[in-house]
Design a protein around this motif. Structure first.
Motif, PDB file in Angstrom:
ATOM      1  N   PHE A 238       0.725  -1.144  -0.058  1.00 33.90           N
ATOM      2  CA  PHE A 238       0.241  -0.127   0.035  1.00 33.90           C
ATOM      3  C   PHE A 238       0.626   1.024   0.208  1.00 33.90           C
ATOM      4  CE2 PHE A 238      -2.345  -3.483   1.442  1.00 33.90           C
ATOM      5  CZ  PHE A 238      -4.058  -3.027   1.081  1.00 33.90           C
ATOM      6  N   GLU A 239       0.946   1.990  -0.997  1.00 37.82           N
ATOM      7  CA  GLU A 239       1.472   3.260  -1.075  1.00 37.82           C
ATOM      8  C   GLU A 239       0.403   4.315  -0.379  1.00 37.82           C
ATOM      9  OE1 GLU A 239       3.394   6.633  -4.753  1.00 37.82           O
ATOM     10  OE2 GLU A 239       1.613   4.927  -5.413  1.00 37.82           O
ATOM     11  N   ILE A 240       0.966   5.072   0.645  1.00 36.40           N
ATOM     12  CA  ILE A 240       0.361   5.824   1.439  1.00 36.40           C
ATOM     13  C   ILE A 240       0.987   7.738   1.295  1.00 36.40           C
ATOM     14  CG2 ILE A 240      -0.724   6.827   3.385  1.00 36.40           C
ATOM     15  CD1 ILE A 240      -1.974   4.093   2.573  1.00 36.40           C
ATOM     16  N   ILE A 241       0.153   8.822   1.044  1.00 33.45           N
ATOM     17  CA  ILE A 241       0.638   9.800   1.079  1.00 33.45           C
ATOM     18  C   ILE A 241       0.105  10.377   1.802  1.00 33.45           C
ATOM     19  CG2 ILE A 241       0.544  11.674  -0.667  1.00 33.45           C
ATOM     20  CD1 ILE A 241       1.435   9.817  -2.548  1.00 33.45           C
ATOM     21  N   PRO A 242       1.347  10.938   3.198  1.00 37.09           N
ATOM     22  CA  PRO A 242       1.074  11.167   4.055  1.00 37.09           C
ATOM     23  C   PRO A 242       0.093  12.917   3.824  1.00 37.09           C
ATOM     24  CG  PRO A 242       3.098  10.032   4.087  1.00 37.09           C
ATOM     25  CD  PRO A 242       2.265  10.685   3.280  1.00 37.09           C
ATOM     26  N   SER A 243      -0.697  13.558   5.617  1.00 37.30           N
ATOM     27  CA  SER A 243      -1.112  14.739   4.889  1.00 37.30           C
ATOM     28  C   SER A 243      -0.282  15.100   6.205  1.00 37.30           C
ATOM     29  CB  SER A 243      -2.730  14.555   5.554  1.00 37.30           C
ATOM     30  OG  SER A 243      -3.213  14.145   4.147  1.00 37.30           O
TER      31      SER A 243
ATOM     32  N   GLU B  13       3.903  15.228   5.535  1.00 36.94           N
ATOM     33  CA  GLU B  13       2.962  15.839   4.181  1.00 36.94           C
ATOM     34  C   GLU B  13       4.487  15.903   3.076  1.00 36.94           C
ATOM     35  OE1 GLU B  13       0.868  19.536   1.926  1.00 36.94           O
ATOM     36  OE2 GLU B  13       0.771  18.992   4.310  1.00 36.94           O
ATOM     37  N   GLY B  14       4.556  15.342   1.944  1.00 36.40           N
ATOM     38  CA  GLY B  14       5.364  15.522   0.370  1.00 36.40           C
ATOM     39  C   GLY B  14       6.593  14.296   0.993  1.00 36.40           C
ATOM     40  N   GLU B  15       5.829  13.426   2.143  1.00 39.74           N
ATOM     41  CA  GLU B  15       6.459  12.011   1.943  1.00 39.74           C
ATOM     42  C   GLU B  15       5.605  11.167   0.702  1.00 39.74           C
ATOM     43  OE1 GLU B  15       7.484  11.071   5.637  1.00 39.74           O
ATOM     44  OE2 GLU B  15       8.489  13.359   6.845  1.00 39.74           O
ATOM     45  N   THR B  16       6.589   9.759   1.301  1.00 38.11           N
ATOM     46  CA  THR B  16       5.650   8.555   0.963  1.00 38.11           C
ATOM     47  C   THR B  16       6.193   7.410   1.346  1.00 38.11           C
ATOM     48  OG1 THR B  16       5.966   9.360  -0.718  1.00 38.11           O
ATOM     49  CG2 THR B  16       5.101   7.106  -1.270  1.00 38.11           C
ATOM     50  N   TYR B  17       5.366   6.686   2.234  1.00 40.65           N
ATOM     51  CA  TYR B  17       5.360   5.339   3.238  1.00 40.65           C
ATOM     52  C   TYR B  17       4.526   3.875   2.214  1.00 40.65           C
ATOM     53  CZ  TYR B  17       6.542   7.478   6.871  1.00 40.65           C
ATOM     54  OH  TYR B  17       7.689   9.275   7.840  1.00 40.65           O
ATOM     55  N   TRP B  18       5.306   3.435   2.571  1.00 42.06           N
ATOM     56  CA  TRP B  18       5.587   1.885   1.711  1.00 42.06           C
ATOM     57  C   TRP B  18       4.324   0.980   3.029  1.00 42.06           C
ATOM     58  CZ3 TRP B  18       3.273   0.570  -3.322  1.00 42.06           C
ATOM     59  CH2 TRP B  18       3.932   1.468  -3.742  1.00 42.06           C
ATOM     60  N   LEU B  19       3.256   0.152   2.838  1.00 40.68           N
ATOM     61  CA  LEU B  19       3.954   0.036   3.690  1.00 40.68           C
ATOM     62  C   LEU B  19       2.804  -2.379   3.284  1.00 40.68           C
ATOM     63  CD1 LEU B  19       0.447   1.152   5.994  1.00 40.68           C
ATOM     64  CD2 LEU B  19       2.847   0.922   5.954  1.00 40.68           C
ATOM     65  N   PRO B  20       3.292  -3.048   4.656  1.00 37.46           N
ATOM     66  CA  PRO B  20       3.504  -4.166   3.455  1.00 37.46           C
ATOM     67  C   PRO B  20       2.277  -4.250   2.863  1.00 37.46           C
ATOM     68  CG  PRO B  20       4.698  -4.732   5.423  1.00 37.46           C
ATOM     69  CD  PRO B  20       3.817  -2.989   5.059  1.00 37.46           C
ATOM     70  N   PRO B  21       2.190  -5.495   1.734  1.00 40.07           N
ATOM     71  CA  PRO B  21      -0.072  -5.964   1.378  1.00 40.07           C
ATOM     72  C   PRO B  21      -0.542  -7.001   2.309  1.00 40.07           C
ATOM     73  CG  PRO B  21       2.101  -6.829   0.208  1.00 40.07           C
ATOM     74  CD  PRO B  21       2.313  -6.067   1.138  1.00 40.07           C
ATOM     75  N   ASP B  22      -0.881  -6.514   3.363  1.00 35.36           N
ATOM     76  CA  ASP B  22      -1.842  -7.491   4.654  1.00 35.36           C
ATOM     77  C   ASP B  22      -3.116  -6.632   4.660  1.00 35.36           C
ATOM     78  OD1 ASP B  22      -2.201  -9.146   6.292  1.00 35.36           O
ATOM     79  OD2 ASP B  22      -0.808  -8.657   7.635  1.00 35.36           O
ATOM     80  N   LEU B  23      -3.669  -7.083   4.195  1.00 38.67           N
ATOM     81  CA  LEU B  23      -5.384  -6.159   4.404  1.00 38.67           C
ATOM     82  C   LEU B  23      -5.742  -6.491   5.959  1.00 38.67           C
ATOM     83  CD1 LEU B  23      -6.873  -7.876   1.062  1.00 38.67           C
ATOM     84  CD2 LEU B  23      -6.273  -5.476   1.970  1.00 38.67           C
ATOM     85  N   SER B  24      -4.674  -7.085   6.709  1.00 41.09           N
ATOM     86  CA  SER B  24      -5.476  -8.151   7.449  1.00 41.09           C
ATOM     87  C   SER B  24      -5.105  -6.669   9.102  1.00 41.09           C
ATOM     88  CB  SER B  24      -5.176  -9.128   8.411  1.00 41.09           C
ATOM     89  OG  SER B  24      -4.076  -9.752   7.946  1.00 41.09           O
ATOM     90  N   SER B  25      -3.575  -5.832   8.068  1.00 39.53           N
ATOM     91  CA  SER B  25      -3.222  -5.444   9.339  1.00 39.53           C
ATOM     92  C   SER B  25      -4.282  -3.741   9.051  1.00 39.53           C
ATOM     93  CB  SER B  25      -1.708  -5.048   9.280  1.00 39.53           C
ATOM     94  OG  SER B  25      -1.338  -6.117   9.710  1.00 39.53           O
ATOM     95  N   PHE B  26      -5.328  -3.644   8.602  1.00 41.50           N
ATOM     96  CA  PHE B  26      -6.204  -2.283   8.445  1.00 41.50           C
ATOM     97  C   PHE B  26      -7.150  -2.955   8.967  1.00 41.50           C
ATOM     98  CE2 PHE B  26      -2.960  -2.251   5.191  1.00 41.50           C
ATOM     99  CZ  PHE B  26      -2.922  -0.619   4.350  1.00 41.50           C
ATOM    100  N   GLN B  27      -7.458  -2.150  10.079  1.00 37.65           N
ATOM    101  CA  GLN B  27      -9.340  -1.921  10.622  1.00 37.65           C
ATOM    102  C   GLN B  27      -9.817  -1.033  10.759  1.00 37.65           C
ATOM    103  OE1 GLN B  27      -9.141  -4.901  12.425  1.00 37.65           O
ATOM    104  NE2 GLN B  27      -7.763  -5.981  11.186  1.00 37.65           N
TER     105      GLN B  27
END
Length: 108
Positions: free
Chosen positions: A53-58, A62-76
Motif C-alpha cells: 500500500f502506497e500512502i501519501i501522508p498529510s 506531507e510530501g513523504e511517501t510510505y509503503w506498507l506491506p500487502p497485508d489486508l488483515s493489518s487494516f482495521q
C-alpha cells in the motif's frame, strides 16, 4: 497461478476499494536502545499485491511517501471520532482505517 494469487488474505476487490481511504498509521520500531513510536495519517494511493500500500501522508509528514506491506488483515475499520497523534499533536477526524505495525531489527 501467479505469486499474487498465493498471497494470504489478498483480495483485489477489497484492496482496490481501499484506494482513496484515509488511514491512521502507528509504527513502533524495536531497537536495542528502546522502542520508538511514530504516528501518521494519509490517503491510500495504491494497493498492489506485490508492493503493498502506497500512502501519501498529510499533516506533519506531507510530501513523504510510505509503503506498507500487502497485508489486508493489518487494516482495521476505524471507529468514528477524533484521534490525536501523540507524536505531533495533530487531530485526525473520522479516518477510514487504522493500521499498526511493529518493526523489529534484522537478525544478525
Amino acid at each position: 497461478m501467479s505469486f499474487e494469487d498465493d498471497r494470504p488474505g489478498w483480495d483485489d476487490g477489497v484492496a482496490d476499494a481501499m484506494i482513496g481511504a484515509v488511514v491512521l498509521i502507528g509504527l513502533t520500531w524495536r531497537r536495542p536502545e528502546g522502542e520508538e513510536q511514530t504516528q501518521l495519517y494519509g490517503v491510500i494511493q495504491t494497493a498492489d499485491p506485490e508492493n503493498g500500500f502506497e500512502i501519501i501522508p498529510s499533516g506533519a509528514h506531507e510530501g513523504e511517501t510510505y509503503w506498507l506491506p500487502p497485508d489486508l488483515s493489518s487494516f482495521q475499520p476505524a471507529p468514528r471520532g477524533e484521534y490525536r497523534l501523540r507524536s505531533t499533536g495533530e487531530i485526525v477526524v473520522d479516518p477510514d482505517y487504522i493500521s499498526q505495525w511493529t518493526i523489529d531489527p534484522p537478525a544478525h
